[in-house]
Design an enzyme around this catalytic site. Structure first.
Site: not given
Length: 667
Positions: A501, A512, A499, A385
């Protein structure tokens, strides 16, 4: 200045439109190779041949805005309100007021100056890369997500060899289109009927790159940042003590294949960087599948599941014991193709675990992405990532899926013809001494203990989808997020940091932003729907859900436009740390750390091409929630660790939450 540019472009576009409507054909010709092979044609070598160059809009993309300090402070406090007691909120409000009045002002000035001095990028790019690369946690589960392709309509194309060959060929077709700047630019079309047209492409192609974004904007189209795309291929995250680095070597022409913990390599591009024929590629893969060696007793791949400093030391030892060239071969490979020996069948949880983590012995988690094909032909991707985000990966995923489905280049009836093809495959054999053997053996045990603690479950709601949500006047994403809150509140009677994204790829080098979907509105609905002493009619609850959806839409719009608060505060905190000054009160407040201890981590990569996708929890007692929103169904994959929270119980509560919300909305 901007208004002047718009006026100039409006006049220019009027002229261009007149020319286009007059019938002038604006086309780009691609010369075909004179070679005799039918695979040297542009039709085979390229997935797309866009009239508008891939990076045409890149130079004129707007820069990621830095929010006003007062807006960030207000949004931060709003996110804290559903989570704090009155006393805690008073303390946090005091910290925020001090930050806004004094400490934050100086940091904001430093951030604005740094941003002005680095106009080629975004203010979040470098610290966000550092955040990933400095984290020492292992990559699988913690960071690497996965996606699985929807199976092919003809099961014969889900044969492992056929599927793997077509995935490789289509991936290379994407690669060549990208490198030759003829992959269709990534554009968000607000009104596709007006902008996703040949007229749009003809017009915007004529506008110089440094102004092209403005031309697209006049069509209500928004080009997206594509700076991450080059790191899709020939890229690896290299472990180093303290901070990893991203290695990229575009000269690599070979593929690395893993099977039973063994490594193989063969060239998939020739000396001219042309894609080899499907039969040549298939013959190499077939030779690997027919290699009857048993599973590797000391699979080096499992070391990529280590804590990063441990892996850095183990890798250094591998280099010192004669494995430098093999590691370089893996690092520079176009990507890694993984051929698994296991059959998944219809076991959905097994499918999730296979693509998320498996036992680590036939994986290389450091690679930008690995294509994985099971013995029974499921295909999917596990990706690292740090180098990029879901927008680039999903674009690659969707384009490859469309290519292998609409025009597969290798066919089941060609398998028997492969005996005529020569397969030049190199077996990569690591030199493993006793020290490396011990590290590998220990990590195999430790990793298995770790993944055995991971609980996964899923749900699919076939009665509820994007279409019905829109008819009912609510945002599908807001409904999903409300359901996540309601399920948790049902189980534990409280709201927790959440959270979601959100991409900021509409800006140059955007990454992001965080949407904070736990709001006062969601909490009020959770309380009303779980506490019996509160009696509200369904019509009153429906009104609350609609208002909740509106509030969520505002947060989403702010985040997409770079107006969230999380990245801004993150950047200000990093500046404070670098300056060596006393930590600002806002960052000393326990509420700040608590807000960033994410119990519900959620993300969506919705696409009809995605069968399933997900990731692990980001904290030991949290949930990882990957979800999809499709036309007529909603679905979620949930992960958690045994002994803290339970994904199975959460899924049951989530099923009930969707039913409760649906019952209210259809009244």
């Amino acid at each position: 200045m901007v208004h002047t540019l718009f006026r100039l472009f409006s006049l220019s576009l009027l002229c261009i439109l007149q020319i286009s409507r007059g019938g002038v054909a604006l086309t780009q010709q691609f010369a075909r190779s004179t070679a005799s092979s039918s695979y040297d044609t542009t039709e085979y070598q390229y997935m797309q041949m866009s009239k508008v160059p891939t990076l045409h809009f890149q130079a004129s993309l707007p820069r990621l805005p830095i929010p006003k300090l007062e807006d960030t402070c207000r949004r931060y406090l709003n996110a804290q309100k559903p989570l704090l007691s009155d006393e805690q909120l008073r303390h946090t409000s005091s910290c925020v007021s001090k930050f806004l009045a004094s400490e934050g002002q100086g940091l904001q000035k430093l951030l604005l100056k740094s941003n002005a001095d680095n106009s080629h990028t975004s203010y979040i790019s470098e610290p966000w890369f550092d955040m990933y690369l400095q984290d020492r946690k292992p990559l699988p589960i913690n960071y690497n997500p996965f996606l699985v392709f929807v199976p092919e309509s003809d099961p014969k194309y889900d044969n492992q060899l056929v599927k793997a060959t077509n995935l490789v060929v289509s991936s290379l077709r994407f690669l060549r289109s990208l490198r030759d700047n003829i992959l269709e630019p990534e554009v968000f079309h607000l009104k596709p009927e007006k902008s996703d047209t040949q007229l749009f492409r003809n017009v915007t192609k004529l506008i110089p790159s440094r102004f092209s974004w403005y031309g697209a904007y006049l069509f209500k189209a928004f080009p997206l940042d594509m700076s991450q795309y080059k790191n899709l291929f020939n890229t690896t995250r290299i472990p180093e003590l303290g901070k990893d680095r991203i290695f990229h070597n575009p000269s690599g022409r070979h593929l690395v294949v893993m099977r039973r913990g063994h490594f193989y390599a063969f060239d998939v591009l020739d000396a001219n960087d042309s894609i080899r024929s499907p039969k040549e590629i298939a013959a190499c893969l077939k030779a690997i599948l027919e290699d009857d060696r048993p599973s590797n007793r000391h699979p080096v791949g499992v070391l990529t599941s280590l804590e990063r400093d441990q892996w850095a030391r183990a890798r250094t030892h591998l280099v010192e014991t004669g494995n430098r060239e093999i590691l370089q071969k893996i690092d520079s490979a176009v990507f890694v193709m993984i051929l698994d020996d296991e059959t998944i069948g219809t076991e959905y949880n097994k499918l999730i675990k296979t693509y998320l983590h498996t036992d680590g012995t036939n994986r290389w988690f450091d690679k930008s992405f690995s294509l994985i094909v099971s013995k029974d032909g499921y295909g999917g991707i596990n990706f690292e990532h740090s180098w990029g985000d879901g927008v680039a990966v999903l674009r690659f995923f969707q384009d490859v899926k469309a290519d292998i489905s609409k025009k597969p280049r290798f066919h089941p009836n060609e398998v028997d013809e492969l005996s005529k093809e020569s397969a030049n495959v190199e077996k990569l054999q690591f030199s493993i001494d006793a020290k490396s053997e011990n590290i590998i053996d220990q990590q195999k045990r430790d990793y298995q203990t770790w993944v055995n603690r991971l609980c996964v479950d899923f749900m699919i709601n076939e009665e509820f989808g994007k279409n019905q949500c829109k008819k009912l006047g609510v945002s599908p994403d807001a409904v999903m997020q409300l359901a996540f809150q309601l399920a948790f509140y049902t189980l534990e009677g409280k709201s927790v940091p959440t959270y979601e994204s959100c991409s900021t790829a509409a800006y140059k080098h955007g990454r992001t932003e965080t949407i904070r979907p736990c709001t006062l509105e969601t909490k009020a609905i959770c309380v009303a729907m779980t506490q019996k002493q509160i009696e509200l009619s369904k019509s009153e609850l429906k009104k609350m859900i609609i208002e909740c959806s509106k509030a969520h839409n505002v947060l989403t719009k702010e985040a997409v436009m770079g107006q969230g608060f999380d990245r801004h505060l993150f950047a200000l905190r990093k500046i404070s740390e670098k300056s060596g000054s006393v930590k600002p009160t806002i960052f000393q407040d326990p509420a700040y750390d608590a807000l960033n201890y994410i119990i519900l981590s959620t993300s969506t990569l919705s696409s009809p091409d995605v069968m399933v996708g997900g990731f692990g929890p980001v904290v030991s007692d949290g949930y990882g929630i990957g979800y999809m929103i499709q036309e007529n169904r909603l679905g979620s994959v949930v992960t958690s660790y045994d002994g803290s929270r339970n994904a199975n119980q959460y899924i049951q509560a989530l099923v009930h939450a969707f039913k409760s919300i649906h019952d209210v909305l259809i009244t």
